[in-house]
Enzyme design. Structure first.
Site, PDB file in Angstrom:
ATOM      1  N   HIS A 155     -61.939 -29.719 -57.356  1.00 52.83           N
ATOM      2  CA  HIS A 155     -63.405 -28.859 -56.283  1.00 52.83           C
ATOM      3  C   HIS A 155     -63.857 -28.008 -56.372  1.00 52.83           C
ATOM      4  O   HIS A 155     -64.769 -27.257 -55.331  1.00 52.83           O
ATOM      5  CB  HIS A 155     -62.834 -29.526 -54.813  1.00 52.83           C
ATOM      6  CG  HIS A 155     -62.639 -30.852 -54.563  1.00 52.83           C
ATOM      7  ND1 HIS A 155     -63.140 -31.670 -54.251  1.00 52.83           N
ATOM      8  CD2 HIS A 155     -61.324 -31.710 -55.329  1.00 52.83           C
ATOM      9  CE1 HIS A 155     -62.070 -32.700 -54.139  1.00 52.83           C
ATOM     10  NE2 HIS A 155     -61.636 -32.749 -55.003  1.00 52.83           N
ATOM     11  N   ASP A 354     -69.317 -22.180 -54.588  1.00 51.01           N
ATOM     12  CA  ASP A 354     -69.351 -22.881 -54.214  1.00 51.01           C
ATOM     13  C   ASP A 354     -69.445 -24.047 -54.904  1.00 51.01           C
ATOM     14  O   ASP A 354     -69.976 -24.112 -55.457  1.00 51.01           O
ATOM     15  CB  ASP A 354     -69.596 -23.031 -52.701  1.00 51.01           C
ATOM     16  CG  ASP A 354     -68.895 -23.535 -52.076  1.00 51.01           C
ATOM     17  OD1 ASP A 354     -68.348 -24.192 -52.432  1.00 51.01           O
ATOM     18  OD2 ASP A 354     -69.011 -23.192 -50.817  1.00 51.01           O
TER      19      ASP A 354
HETATM   20  P1  ADP Z   1     -64.914 -25.672 -48.534  1.00 57.64           P
HETATM   21  O1  ADP Z   1     -64.379 -26.839 -48.968  1.00 57.64           O
HETATM   22  O2  ADP Z   1     -64.409 -24.270 -49.255  1.00 57.64           O
HETATM   23  O3  ADP Z   1     -64.644 -25.444 -47.070  1.00 57.64           O
HETATM   24  P2  ADP Z   1     -67.085 -27.665 -47.734  1.00 57.64           P
HETATM   25  O4  ADP Z   1     -68.580 -27.177 -47.622  1.00 57.64           O
HETATM   26  O5  ADP Z   1     -67.308 -28.151 -49.215  1.00 57.64           O
HETATM   27  O6  ADP Z   1     -66.256 -25.998 -48.280  1.00 57.64           O
HETATM   28  O7  ADP Z   1     -66.694 -28.829 -46.842  1.00 57.64           O
HETATM   29  C1  ADP Z   1     -65.994 -27.749 -45.254  1.00 57.64           C
HETATM   30  C2  ADP Z   1     -65.364 -28.855 -44.528  1.00 57.64           C
HETATM   31  O8  ADP Z   1     -65.074 -28.501 -42.901  1.00 57.64           O
HETATM   32  C3  ADP Z   1     -66.746 -29.721 -43.946  1.00 57.64           C
HETATM   33  O9  ADP Z   1     -66.434 -31.032 -43.741  1.00 57.64           O
HETATM   34  C4  ADP Z   1     -67.448 -28.758 -43.005  1.00 57.64           C
HETATM   35  O10 ADP Z   1     -68.050 -29.732 -41.475  1.00 57.64           O
HETATM   36  C5  ADP Z   1     -65.766 -28.912 -41.882  1.00 57.64           C
HETATM   37  N1  ADP Z   1     -65.614 -27.375 -41.443  1.00 57.64           N
HETATM   38  C6  ADP Z   1     -65.777 -26.849 -41.656  1.00 57.64           C
HETATM   39  N2  ADP Z   1     -65.868 -25.229 -40.306  1.00 57.64           N
HETATM   40  C7  ADP Z   1     -65.198 -26.453 -39.612  1.00 57.64           C
HETATM   41  C8  ADP Z   1     -64.711 -26.159 -37.990  1.00 57.64           C
HETATM   42  N3  ADP Z   1     -64.636 -24.663 -37.331  1.00 57.64           N
HETATM   43  N4  ADP Z   1     -64.488 -26.951 -37.470  1.00 57.64           N
HETATM   44  C9  ADP Z   1     -64.549 -27.932 -38.274  1.00 57.64           C
HETATM   45  N5  ADP Z   1     -64.237 -29.262 -39.491  1.00 57.64           N
HETATM   46  C10 ADP Z   1     -65.317 -27.872 -40.189  1.00 57.64           C
HETATM   47  C1  G6P Z   2     -61.044 -25.968 -50.631  1.00 50.72           C
HETATM   48  C2  G6P Z   2     -60.399 -26.368 -51.651  1.00 50.72           C
HETATM   49  C3  G6P Z   2     -59.445 -27.146 -51.007  1.00 50.72           C
HETATM   50  C4  G6P Z   2     -58.988 -27.014 -49.521  1.00 50.72           C
HETATM   51  C5  G6P Z   2     -59.655 -26.068 -48.551  1.00 50.72           C
HETATM   52  C6  G6P Z   2     -59.076 -25.373 -47.403  1.00 50.72           C
HETATM   53  O1  G6P Z   2     -62.640 -26.712 -50.048  1.00 50.72           O
HETATM   54  O2  G6P Z   2     -61.401 -26.658 -52.513  1.00 50.72           O
HETATM   55  O3  G6P Z   2     -58.490 -27.514 -51.921  1.00 50.72           O
HETATM   56  O4  G6P Z   2     -57.632 -27.492 -49.500  1.00 50.72           O
HETATM   57  O5  G6P Z   2     -60.613 -25.085 -49.422  1.00 50.72           O
HETATM   58  O6  G6P Z   2     -58.208 -24.577 -48.214  1.00 50.72           O
HETATM   59  P1  G6P Z   2     -56.532 -24.795 -47.876  1.00 50.72           P
HETATM   60  O7  G6P Z   2     -56.269 -23.494 -48.452  1.00 50.72           O
HETATM   61  O8  G6P Z   2     -56.518 -24.546 -46.403  1.00 50.72           O
HETATM   62  O9  G6P Z   2     -56.246 -26.031 -47.973  1.00 50.72           O
END
Ligand code: ADP
Ligand code: G6P
Length: 463
Positions: A155, A354
């Site tokens: 990912h 990202d």
């Molecule tokens: P990452 O996987 O690195 O966190 P992404 O943008 O691909 O980044 O995914 C983040 C996910 O987490 C999204 O679905 C987003 O809506 C959710 N998210 C981020 N911040 C919050 C928050 N404060 N509360 C709920 N969901 C959140």
């Molecule tokens: C990114 C990574 C995921 C991970 C998520 C939240 O999306 O690709 O593998 O689960 O961040 O991070 P955390 O350390 O809380 O699992």
């Protein structure tokens, strides 16, 4: 149909109260088919480290989880996974903090995952492993005699050989990908970098290479769009709307992670206010940034830095009745988040790197097609390959982000509609369900032997 067994470190437990931020868990939960088994970490740390997973069922999916010990957590999760692999895969060599015992802990947890999963498998199960925490899991399963088809999806971005070889165990980690039948990435660029790395590993025979595919993840676009329209009736969104009065909102939603470019983004907002005073009192920025990986020093340092930047900006520009930058560090309900995206005039998604970035897709899906907001998107987010009608920026350049915010706030309705229509079509086409179907279509059928292809040919092969 064969049963699907998903394995990831983070599992979105159905019993957990509140949302768990993080793209992997959210997108897969949107697309998982009933009858599947999902294995992973319970999110708990305890002394109970036997091989007996806790089983729970919800919505037709069985969740099997195990606890990690304090040592596992320190070496495997906080250590090798998030202290070495995560910064490396996001091009942050300066933050890679590596210790040999952490690699050993990483391998040990992968072995324990394999020991727990192997007895649960039926002969025709399809096993789908996710993310950097579990790269050697396929190899550990094979060592236990598992013959099932096993796929792996990363990912995060992938990096070229010059960076990978900063990792002392690069050859070992790379060679362990050969245990998989299929390996997937979000973009052609990541795939090309991976193939270049594999070519550099001594002794990898072409017939041992997995099939390497490009399969960008997506969201449940219809569901999210409906939720966004609906959620404006929610009390929190109503309060937010009222507090904004006639002002325009820019929104950012990211885990509090150094890869997300938050410092530059806040700096850019301050420059927007400095360079274009007409926006003062008229626009405000809402950043939702749930705390993440708080035990790691780099994350603690980031939090302190952000507190300072937010304080400075608000100190400089606030009025008695206007706070330019609002910053929340908790998770919020998805429905509420959807409502905020819909209210926002500008979505600011400016990670320094990202893997894909689902927030960009959520912002697009949430807009009212008749009066849509504008997306400002980093060229270094995987989603930029698909969302080409966004305002694409260099996230390292705060001036460029500030200009793009200005363009977004002042863009006419015709241009907003035309950009949004194209972006929306793409988000509704490249969904979470489509992502799973595509990956499984590669994993499920018997594949022609890769032996006839050389690694160098694979590198050149387009999907
Ligand atoms: P990452 O996987 O690195 O966190 P992404 O943008 O691909 O980044 O995914 C983040 C996910 O987490 C999204 O679905 C987003 O809506 C959710 N998210 C981020 N911040 C919050 C928050 N404060 N509360 C709920 N969901 C959140
Ligand atoms: C990114 C990574 C995921 C991970 C998520 C939240 O999306 O690709 O593998 O689960 O961040 O991070 P955390 O350390 O809380 O699992």
């Amino acid at each position: 149909m064969a049963r699907l067994v998903v394995v990831s470190n983070r599992v979105p437990m159905p019993t957990e109260r509140g949302p768990r931020a993080g793209g992997l868990a959210i997108a897969l939960a949107d697309a998982l088919r009933p009858g599947s088994l999902w294995f992973g970490w319970s999110g708990r740390r305890s002394a109970r480290t036997d091989h007996q997973p806790t089983m729970q069922e919800a919505g037709g999916v069985t969740y099997a989880t195990i606890d990690l010990s304090e040592t596992d957590y320190r070496l495997f999760y906080a250590g090798y996974s998030n202290g070495a692999l995560w910064p490396l895969l996001h091009y942050r060599l300066g933050l890679v903090d590596y210790r040999t015992e952490e690699y050993e802990g990483y391998r040990a947890v992968n072995r324990r995952f394999a020991a727990c999963i192997a007895p649960l498998l039926r002969p025709d199960d399809l096993v789908w492993v996710h993310d950097y925490h579990l790269i050697p899991l396929g190899q550990e399963l094979r060592a236990r005699g598992v013959r099932n088809r096993i796929g792996f999806f990363l990912h995060t971005p992938f990096v070229p050989p010059e960076l990978v070889y900063a990792l002392p165990q690069a050859n070992e980690v790379l060679a362990s990908f050969c245990a998989y039948d299929v390996v997937g990435f979000h973009t052609l660029g990541y795939r090309a970098a991976f193939l270049a790395c594999m070519q550099a590993v001594p002794g990898i025979e072409p017939q041992r290479m997995p099939r390497v595919i490009v399969d960008p993840i997506g969201i449940d676009a219809d569901g999210f769009a409906a939720m966004a329209a609906e959620s404006l009736r929610g009390a929190e969104a109503r309060r937010m709307k009222a507090s904004l009065a006639a002002r325009s909102l820019a929104i950012g939603v990211d885990r509090l992670d150094y890869s997300k470019g938050l410092v530059n983004r806040f700096e850019a907002f301050a420059r927007l206010l400095a360079k274009y005073p007409q926006h003062r009192r008229r626009v405000s920025f809402l950043q939702v940034a749930p705390r993440s990986r708080e035990d790691l020093g780099a994350y603690q340092a980031l939090r302190q830095q952000l507190d300072r930047v937010v304080g400075d900006t608000n100190g400089q520009y606030s009025e008695f009745d206007w706070t330019p930058l609002r910053y929340m560090t908790r998770t919020v309900a998805r429905r509420t988040l959807a409502g905020f995206y819909r209210i926002a005039r500008v979505g600011v998604v400016t990670p320094l790197r990202d893997g894909l970035n689902l927030v960009a897709k959520e912002f697009i899906a949430a807009q009212d097609p008749d009066d849509p907001g504008v997306l400002v998107l980093s060229r270094f987010a995987g989603a930029a390959d698909e969302l080409t009608e966004a305002l694409i920026v260099n996230p390292f350049n705060a001036d460029e982000i500030a200009e793009a915010m200005h363009t977004a706030f002042t863009m006419g309705i015709a241009e907003r509609r035309s950009r949004h229509a194209k972006l929306r079509a793409r988000v509704h086409e490249s969904t979470a369900a489509r992502y799973c179907e595509r990956f499984l279509s590669h994993l499920a059928p018997p594949l022609p032997a890769a032996g006839s292809q050389r690694v160098s040919e694979l590198a050149a092969q387009a999907i």
